[in-house]
Design a protein around this motif. Structure first.
Motif, short mmCIF file in Angstrom:
data_model
loop_
_atom_site.label_atom_id
_atom_site.label_comp_id
_atom_site.label_asym_id
_atom_site.label_seq_id
_atom_site.Cartn_x
_atom_site.Cartn_y
_atom_site.Cartn_z
N ASP A 108 43.50 32.70 52.95
CA ASP A 108 44.23 33.60 52.05
C ASP A 108 43.21 34.45 51.30
OD1 ASP A 108 45.77 34.87 50.17
OD2 ASP A 108 46.94 33.09 49.63
N THR A 109 42.99 35.66 51.79
CA THR A 109 41.95 36.51 51.20
C THR A 109 42.37 37.12 49.87
OG1 THR A 109 42.75 38.34 52.58
CG2 THR A 109 40.90 37.06 53.42
N ASP A 110 43.65 37.01 49.52
CA ASP A 110 44.07 37.44 48.19
C ASP A 110 43.66 36.41 47.13
OD1 ASP A 110 45.21 39.79 49.08
OD2 ASP A 110 47.14 38.83 49.49
N VAL A 111 43.45 35.16 47.57
CA VAL A 111 43.07 34.07 46.65
C VAL A 111 41.57 33.85 46.67
CG1 VAL A 111 43.30 31.60 46.21
CG2 VAL A 111 45.32 32.94 46.82
N PHE A 112 40.99 33.73 47.88
CA PHE A 112 39.57 33.45 48.01
C PHE A 112 38.80 34.77 48.15
CE2 PHE A 112 41.69 29.58 49.37
CZ PHE A 112 41.00 28.63 48.63
N ARG A 113 38.25 35.22 47.04
CA ARG A 113 37.52 36.48 47.00
C ARG A 113 36.54 36.43 45.84
NH1 ARG A 113 41.51 40.72 47.19
NH2 ARG A 113 39.82 42.11 46.68
N SER A 114 35.52 37.29 45.93
CA SER A 114 34.50 37.34 44.89
C SER A 114 34.72 38.56 44.00
CB SER A 114 33.11 37.40 45.52
OG SER A 114 32.11 37.37 44.52
N PHE A 115 34.18 38.50 42.79
CA PHE A 115 34.21 39.62 41.86
C PHE A 115 32.79 39.89 41.37
CE2 PHE A 115 38.42 37.71 41.67
CZ PHE A 115 39.24 38.82 41.87
N ASP A 116 32.54 41.12 41.02
CA ASP A 116 31.20 41.53 40.60
C ASP A 116 30.97 41.09 39.15
OD1 ASP A 116 28.78 42.65 40.25
OD2 ASP A 116 29.43 44.74 40.36
N ALA A 157 39.84 28.13 44.24
CA ALA A 157 39.22 29.47 44.33
C ALA A 157 38.63 29.88 43.00
CB ALA A 157 40.25 30.49 44.81
N ALA A 158 39.34 29.60 41.91
CA ALA A 158 38.84 29.95 40.57
C ALA A 158 37.55 29.20 40.26
CB ALA A 158 39.91 29.65 39.52
N ARG A 159 37.47 27.91 40.65
CA ARG A 159 36.25 27.14 40.42
C ARG A 159 35.11 27.67 41.28
NH1 ARG A 159 37.45 22.25 37.65
NH2 ARG A 159 39.46 22.60 36.65
N LEU A 160 35.39 28.04 42.52
CA LEU A 160 34.36 28.58 43.40
C LEU A 160 33.80 29.89 42.85
CD1 LEU A 160 35.97 27.87 46.89
CD2 LEU A 160 33.89 26.83 45.98
N ARG A 161 34.65 30.70 42.23
CA ARG A 161 34.19 31.97 41.66
C ARG A 161 33.29 31.78 40.45
NH1 ARG A 161 39.46 33.70 43.08
NH2 ARG A 161 40.25 33.32 40.96
N LEU A 169 33.82 25.61 53.58
CA LEU A 169 32.65 26.50 53.62
C LEU A 169 33.08 27.96 53.76
CD1 LEU A 169 30.11 24.49 55.82
CD2 LEU A 169 30.29 24.59 53.32
N ILE A 170 34.08 28.21 54.59
CA ILE A 170 34.59 29.57 54.75
C ILE A 170 35.18 30.07 53.44
CG2 ILE A 170 36.22 31.03 56.02
CD1 ILE A 170 33.94 29.98 57.74
N GLU A 171 35.97 29.23 52.79
CA GLU A 171 36.58 29.63 51.51
C GLU A 171 35.52 29.84 50.44
OE1 GLU A 171 40.91 27.41 52.11
OE2 GLU A 171 39.30 26.41 51.02
N ALA A 191 33.83 33.17 51.12
CA ALA A 191 34.77 34.23 50.78
C ALA A 191 34.85 34.42 49.27
CB ALA A 191 36.15 33.93 51.35
N SER A 192 34.56 33.35 48.52
CA SER A 192 34.56 33.41 47.05
C SER A 192 33.19 33.78 46.49
CB SER A 192 35.00 32.05 46.48
OG SER A 192 36.27 31.68 46.99
N GLY A 193 32.22 34.06 47.37
CA GLY A 193 30.92 34.53 46.92
C GLY A 193 29.88 33.47 46.72
N CYS A 194 30.09 32.26 47.23
CA CYS A 194 29.10 31.19 47.10
C CYS A 194 28.17 31.17 48.31
CB CYS A 194 29.78 29.83 47.01
SG CYS A 194 30.70 29.54 45.50
#
Length: 346
Positions: free
Chosen positions: A97-105, A226-230, A249-251, A254-257
């Protein structure tokens, strides 16, 4: 509810046991094509231990229009478990779910996470022992273990034993945990690291300041994971047994880790695909690998690298790109029209 009672164009099910067995039977009776997706290792323990499970999985395979493996490692394992030729399976990457697992600057704390079931096979005890050595060496970071499992209570006790600096308590705990030959083998690196030449210094130095740096988050919903990964920089998976295609690992990427993992099973395919952002562990020296790799990954992490990694992973694993390959019947296209309505069983 309409999707259950109306005749769908396609039924998609997960694994070749349990739910998929009933799903493919119901779909066959209604002459609906089926797709069954499997990691391969999702059947490992059941099929190895039970002839009934093997028979059930083979019945499911026989009824499945399009059996799908997530990678080549999974395909090879499915062929072995189900006694089927490789060409019987299509290979389609996992979707997220790329709307959930994503990184922010945005900046992140120097935090390390491990996500998954808390059992020794996945190496959380190795992560804890390595983190003890890293804190002793002066690393300023935090560790978060996300997930639940049969070894959670023992792992929490291990953290407390390290925090008290009581070497004998730690030793007795590891003896209790090592209740089988296999578990004794899995625990051996931790015993060596805590009771070897440097172990006493580590336990003495961390007395009263280790438990505050280690958090057990328990089971969390995907959005909270996802929030914890970010909020983390590095995700580790020091598995002591082969993984097929670890979704965590994929998630995480996708979350920027950045990631560090054991190159066992299909994990090696992930590590090879992301050489700049993934560190390969040495399964023969897991704690040494973590102690050397985690600081390097923490230093290398930056927001631009995280955004670039997130974009590439999400582009490869976005469901909008995966779904057409999953639903397309590559063997007999005339038998399967483009699906207008799918019933998903999981």
């Amino acid at each position: 509810m309409d999707a259950i009672y109306d005749k769908p164009d396609l039924v998609i099910a997960n694994h070749f046991l349990h739910v998929a067995h009933g799903a493919t039977l119901a779909a066959t009776l209604r002459e609906v094509p089926t797709v069954v997706v499997s990691h391969g290792t999702d059947m490992e323990y059941a099929c190895a231990a039970s002839a009934v499970a093997r028979g059930m999985a083979r019945e499911t395979l026989a009824r499945t229009t399009k059996p799908v493996a997530l990678n080549e490692t999974a395909r090879r394992r499915l062929c072995e478990l189900l006694d089927a030729p490789a060409e019987r399976f299509a290979v389609v990457p996992v979707g997220i779910d790329t709307d959930v697992f994503r990184s922010f600057d945005e900046p992140r704390a120097p935090r390390v996470v491990q996500v998954g079931r808390l059992l020794l096979d996945k190496g959380p005890h190795l992560t804890i022992a390595a983190f003890a050595h890293l804190l002793h060496d002066g690393l300023d970071a935090e560790l978060e273990l996300i997930g639940d499992g049969p070894d959670r209570t023992s792992l929490q006790a291990l953290v407390q034993a390290i925090d008290t600096g009581d070497r004998e308590s730690a030793r007795r705990l590891l003896v209790r945990m090592a209740d089988t030959t296999d578990r004794s083998r899995l625990l051996a690196p931790v015993a060596h690291s805590l009771f070897g030449d440097k172990g006493a210094d580590v336990l003495r130095a961390l007395e009263g300041r280790f438990a505050s740096r280690v958090r057990f988050a328990g089971y969390l919903a995907p959005a909270e994971v996802a929030a914890r990964l970010r909020r983390a920089r590095v995700c580790v998976l020091p598995s002591m047994v082969p993984e097929c295609y670890p979704l965590t690992l994929i998630e995480a990427m996708a979350s920027g880790c950045l990631i560090q993992a054991s190159p066992l099973g299909g994990t090696a395919e992930i590590l090879a695909a992301y050489e700049r952002e993934a560190w390969m562990m040495d399964p023969e020296r897991p704690i040494f690998s973590l102690v050397s790799g985690i600081p390097r990954a923490l230093r290398r992490w930056n927001a631009n690298l995280a955004m670039d990694l997130s974009d590439r992973v999400r582009g490869r694993h976005e469901w909008r790109g995966i779904a057409p390959s999953l639903c397309r019947n590559e063997r007999t296209p005339s038998e399967l029209p483009p699906p207008m309505r799918a019933s998903v069983w999981s």
